[in-house]
Design a protein around this motif. Sequence first.
Motif, mmCIF file in Angstrom:
data_model
loop_
_atom_site.group_PDB
_atom_site.id
_atom_site.type_symbol
_atom_site.label_atom_id
_atom_site.label_comp_id
_atom_site.label_asym_id
_atom_site.label_seq_id
_atom_site.Cartn_x
_atom_site.Cartn_y
_atom_site.Cartn_z
ATOM 1 N N ILE A 112 0.839 -1.202 0.000
ATOM 2 C CA ILE A 112 0.000 0.000 0.000
ATOM 3 C C ILE A 112 0.867 1.242 0.000
ATOM 4 C CG2 ILE A 112 -1.915 -1.128 1.203
ATOM 5 C CD1 ILE A 112 -0.992 0.289 3.763
ATOM 6 N N ILE A 113 0.276 2.362 -0.394
ATOM 7 C CA ILE A 113 0.926 3.663 -0.294
ATOM 8 C C ILE A 113 0.440 4.307 0.997
ATOM 9 C CG2 ILE A 113 1.176 5.940 -1.339
ATOM 10 C CD1 ILE A 113 0.588 4.603 -4.042
ATOM 11 N N LEU A 114 1.335 4.575 1.906
ATOM 12 C CA LEU A 114 0.948 5.052 3.236
ATOM 13 C C LEU A 114 1.664 6.353 3.550
ATOM 14 C CD1 LEU A 114 -0.581 4.636 5.862
ATOM 15 C CD2 LEU A 114 1.247 3.111 6.632
ATOM 16 N N LEU A 115 0.897 7.377 3.900
ATOM 17 C CA LEU A 115 1.425 8.694 4.236
ATOM 18 C C LEU A 115 1.099 9.031 5.683
ATOM 19 C CD1 LEU A 115 2.616 11.479 3.384
ATOM 20 C CD2 LEU A 115 0.280 12.140 2.737
ATOM 21 N N ASP A 116 2.113 9.410 6.419
ATOM 22 C CA ASP A 116 1.967 9.904 7.793
ATOM 23 C C ASP A 116 1.310 8.879 8.711
ATOM 24 O OD1 ASP A 116 3.189 12.241 7.139
ATOM 25 O OD2 ASP A 116 1.354 13.406 6.928
ATOM 26 N N SER A 117 2.121 7.963 9.170
ATOM 27 C CA SER A 117 1.699 6.953 10.134
ATOM 28 C C SER A 117 2.696 6.957 11.284
ATOM 29 C CB SER A 117 1.648 5.577 9.461
ATOM 30 O OG SER A 117 1.489 4.551 10.417
ATOM 31 N N GLY A 118 2.235 7.327 12.476
ATOM 32 C CA GLY A 118 3.140 7.482 13.607
ATOM 33 C C GLY A 118 3.995 8.707 13.438
ATOM 34 N N VAL A 119 3.371 9.898 13.529
ATOM 35 C CA VAL A 119 4.075 11.135 13.208
ATOM 36 C C VAL A 119 3.619 12.263 14.117
ATOM 37 C CG1 VAL A 119 2.396 11.776 11.437
ATOM 38 C CG2 VAL A 119 4.702 12.695 11.294
ATOM 39 N N ILE A 120 4.539 13.167 14.416
ATOM 40 C CA ILE A 120 4.237 14.410 15.123
ATOM 41 C C ILE A 120 4.622 15.536 14.173
ATOM 42 C CG2 ILE A 120 4.704 15.833 17.149
ATOM 43 C CD1 ILE A 120 5.714 13.238 18.528
ATOM 44 N N LYS A 121 3.668 16.411 13.836
ATOM 45 C CA LYS A 121 3.995 17.469 12.874
ATOM 46 C C LYS A 121 3.156 18.711 13.129
ATOM 47 C CE LYS A 121 0.858 15.979 9.157
ATOM 48 N NZ LYS A 121 0.774 15.627 7.724
ATOM 49 N N GLY A 122 3.762 19.853 12.854
ATOM 50 C CA GLY A 122 3.075 21.119 13.022
ATOM 51 C C GLY A 122 3.853 22.228 12.341
ATOM 52 N N LEU A 123 3.278 23.412 12.373
ATOM 53 C CA LEU A 123 3.985 24.570 11.830
ATOM 54 C C LEU A 123 5.278 24.799 12.607
ATOM 55 C CD1 LEU A 123 3.887 27.057 9.897
ATOM 56 C CD2 LEU A 123 2.841 28.300 11.812
ATOM 57 N N ARG A 124 5.173 24.753 13.921
ATOM 58 C CA ARG A 124 6.317 24.848 14.812
ATOM 59 C C ARG A 124 6.069 23.883 15.960
ATOM 60 N NH1 ARG A 124 7.357 29.265 17.641
ATOM 61 N NH2 ARG A 124 9.591 29.281 17.166
ATOM 62 N N LEU A 125 7.118 23.275 16.477
ATOM 63 C CA LEU A 125 7.015 22.410 17.650
ATOM 64 C C LEU A 125 7.925 22.976 18.728
ATOM 65 C CD1 LEU A 125 7.149 18.852 16.012
ATOM 66 C CD2 LEU A 125 5.145 20.017 16.893
ATOM 67 N N ALA A 126 7.333 23.352 19.865
ATOM 68 C CA ALA A 126 8.138 23.958 20.937
ATOM 69 C C ALA A 126 9.188 22.987 21.449
ATOM 70 C CB ALA A 126 7.236 24.417 22.071
ATOM 71 N N SER A 127 8.778 21.727 21.661
ATOM 72 C CA SER A 127 9.713 20.694 22.100
ATOM 73 C C SER A 127 9.029 19.343 21.972
ATOM 74 C CB SER A 127 10.161 20.913 23.551
ATOM 75 O OG SER A 127 9.064 20.768 24.439
ATOM 76 N N VAL A 128 9.837 18.301 21.835
ATOM 77 C CA VAL A 128 9.322 16.932 21.789
ATOM 78 C C VAL A 128 10.223 16.071 22.662
ATOM 79 C CG1 VAL A 128 8.797 14.920 20.376
ATOM 80 C CG2 VAL A 128 8.404 17.212 19.457
ATOM 81 N N THR A 129 9.600 15.309 23.564
ATOM 82 C CA THR A 129 10.330 14.380 24.421
ATOM 83 C C THR A 129 9.712 12.998 24.287
ATOM 84 O OG1 THR A 129 10.842 16.137 26.009
ATOM 85 C CG2 THR A 129 11.072 13.861 26.768
ATOM 86 N N LEU A 130 10.530 12.022 23.901
ATOM 87 C CA LEU A 130 10.072 10.639 23.805
ATOM 88 C C LEU A 130 10.766 9.815 24.882
ATOM 89 C CD1 LEU A 130 10.241 9.932 19.940
ATOM 90 C CD2 LEU A 130 8.477 11.116 21.242
ATOM 91 N N GLY A 131 9.970 9.127 25.691
ATOM 92 C CA GLY A 131 10.561 8.232 26.680
ATOM 93 C C GLY A 131 11.130 6.984 26.042
ATOM 94 N N GLY A 132 10.637 6.640 24.851
ATOM 95 C CA GLY A 132 11.118 5.476 24.128
ATOM 96 C C GLY A 132 11.854 5.879 22.873
ATOM 97 N N SER A 133 11.510 5.231 21.753
ATOM 98 C CA SER A 133 12.235 5.415 20.496
ATOM 99 C C SER A 133 11.336 5.967 19.399
ATOM 100 C CB SER A 133 12.825 4.076 20.041
ATOM 101 O OG SER A 133 13.755 3.577 20.974
ATOM 102 N N LEU A 134 11.977 6.509 18.360
ATOM 103 C CA LEU A 134 11.301 6.931 17.139
ATOM 104 C C LEU A 134 11.576 5.853 16.103
ATOM 105 C CD1 LEU A 134 9.739 9.215 15.636
ATOM 106 C CD2 LEU A 134 11.982 10.148 14.984
ATOM 107 N N ILE A 135 10.507 5.169 15.646
ATOM 108 C CA ILE A 135 10.673 3.948 14.857
ATOM 109 C C ILE A 135 9.883 4.051 13.566
ATOM 110 C CG2 ILE A 135 10.426 1.438 14.869
ATOM 111 C CD1 ILE A 135 10.331 1.626 17.970
ATOM 112 N N ALA A 136 10.546 3.870 12.441
ATOM 113 C CA ALA A 136 9.879 3.888 11.140
ATOM 114 C C ALA A 136 9.361 2.505 10.805
ATOM 115 C CB ALA A 136 10.848 4.354 10.062
#
Length: 706
Positions: free
Chosen positions: A480-504
């Motif tokens: 399949i063609i899949l766009l934006d699955s498991g994503v954080i996005k915005g015009l601006r992001l003040a901060s992002v903290t993940l206790g775990g991992s970022l996984i594609a």
Amino acid sequence: MTIEPLEARIAPATIVHGVLRYIDVDGDQVTVTTTGTTASLSPSNLTFDTAFAESGPQQLRVIDLSGTAFTGANLTITVAHRAGGDGFANLGYIKASGVNLGTVTVPGDLGKIVAGNGTGTALKTLSVHSLGVFGTSTGAPDLTSLITGALGALRVAGDVKEAVLQVSGLGGHNSDGKLGSVTIGGSLIGGAGNSNGGIGSTGDTGPVKIGQNLEGGAGIFSGYINVVGKIASLTIGGSVLGGGISSGQVFAKSIGPVKIGHDVKGGVGSSSGVISASGKLSTVTIGGSLLGGAGSDSGQVASFGDIGLVKIGGSVRGGAGKDSGKITSDGKLAGVSVGGSLVGGAGIGSGWIVSAGDLGPVAIRGDVRGGAVSTSGVISGTSGLAGVSIGGSLLGGAGESTGAIIATGALGPVKIGGDVVGSGGRTSGVVFGRVKAVGVSVGGSLVGGTGENSGEISSLGAIGAVAIGGDVRGADANGIILLDSGVIKGLRLASVTLGGSLIAGRTSAGGTLTGSGAIVATDDLGSIVVKGSLLGNENNHASIFARGQAVPTATTDVAIHSVTVGGRVEFGWIFGGVNQFGVASNGNAQIGSVSVGGDWLASSLESGSTSTDGFIGDANDATFNGGTLARIASIVIGGAVVGEPGTTKTSGFFSGQIGAFKTGGVSFPLKPGAHNDIFALGAELRVGASLSSVNTDQFAVHVFEV
């Protein structure tokens, strides 16, 4: 000598000095009096089931108080309990057409009453034990009571069953069709017929209290309260239960505080099990659950105007009907509290909290779960949404826009105790604020699904601090063609903290992925902290992308403030100066400090720069569009740096300037000027301008003055 007892004899009905006495059908002694008028009862005013003067028990079927002589009359029935009797006196029909009465008291069941001339108070008080319970068996021609004028109070000790009491002004004028108050000790019950079991008023109505249930029947518009004006307050000790079309329904121009002891439950008919107003609906408290039924728009709290605070002790659950199990306001909705879960059903738009105006804070103690159809299990504010707190998880379903928090305007703080999980539906498992999102906290993980834009936190505007306790994981794309699955996005992001991992996610069978396991800003990112790792794969990279400032200064255009990864970076991309798809757009983009605790494997870090031939570290590396500010402040890699095997694959660190570079505890000097910095970073890796050697892990640190 034996004395024989005399045969018991029951006196016939009598009228003495205007007072009627008779023996009821079960043996009780009944007395009927009229006061407040000079007119007196006579046999011509009365209809029994037998002749007036005939001996034996009798059923009083009709009391006729028609004629102006009875204007203002109080009618009182009393019962002297006798052996074998039940202590009640049932009456079929009180007829006072065109006559305003005082107080009417019937200590039994009343089938029907007609009173009033259309002006002033038609009836001060009607007090009965029950209304319509015996049907027409006691002499009523039907069970529809008409009060033409105002009714001061309706008091029913027991049930109102399939009977209708309608209060109307002459010509329907609100000033005359007022109903002072309604008290029903039992239930208001509709039946199989249409338009039965109801209380109606063309004017305002005072407090309405029902001790047990409001029950719709199989008939259309059965079991209802319908007021053209206002209801001061509504209290139902039991449940509101829908049946047929528009049954089990309360409707008014506006309703004051509403308290329901147990559930509000839709039925098989559309618009059944509903509390609604054409204007304002004040606070609503439901001790049990709000449950949609098979009928569309069933199991609803709804208003065409504003709604005050809504508190549900149990859950809000959609049913099979469209828009069932729903709290909806065409105006503002002050806020919603749900003690259980918000769950979408089989109907489109079911299990939905929605406001056309501003939506105040929403608190769900359990989960928010989408269903198999669109817009189910959703919290949405067409304008702003003050904030959302979910004790459990936000779970998308197979339908589009399911398991979602959506604000067309600004979105206040969002706190989710468990996971945010997308599914097969487009925009499933989503937190979205179109204008901006103040901040999002997720105790568990953000997990993408196989639907587009699933498992997503996003805004077309800025997003405040985002904290994810676990991972951000994209789904796999199998064919399949899949766009934006498991994503954080915005015009601006003040901060992002993940206790775990970022996984594609991974691809197979010709599938493609874009924005899988990604953090993306249209403009810029603040500090990014990943306590675990960035984990992509040979086909799809875990990505952190930002374009840069919308309005940069002459010397500053920060795309990413800083990146800290506690573990390793494997098949990862950290790019400044690119759009959400990784396409070059800003040659002046800058990245602050980048720190990785573990290894850097087959990954690239670049800001404002690209390699036109696909090989990082040669003369074809340059800034986008001739930018002059591209820079990475510093790079620290705690472990090894290893490139991606293959003669056509290159990974590396490169920008117009790199302030400092350190790996494995060793700092490497970076020379100023237009050149390549060449380092031997390991036995299997040589970094330099020429990266075409066969079977070599290819990796470059390329700094070029711009």
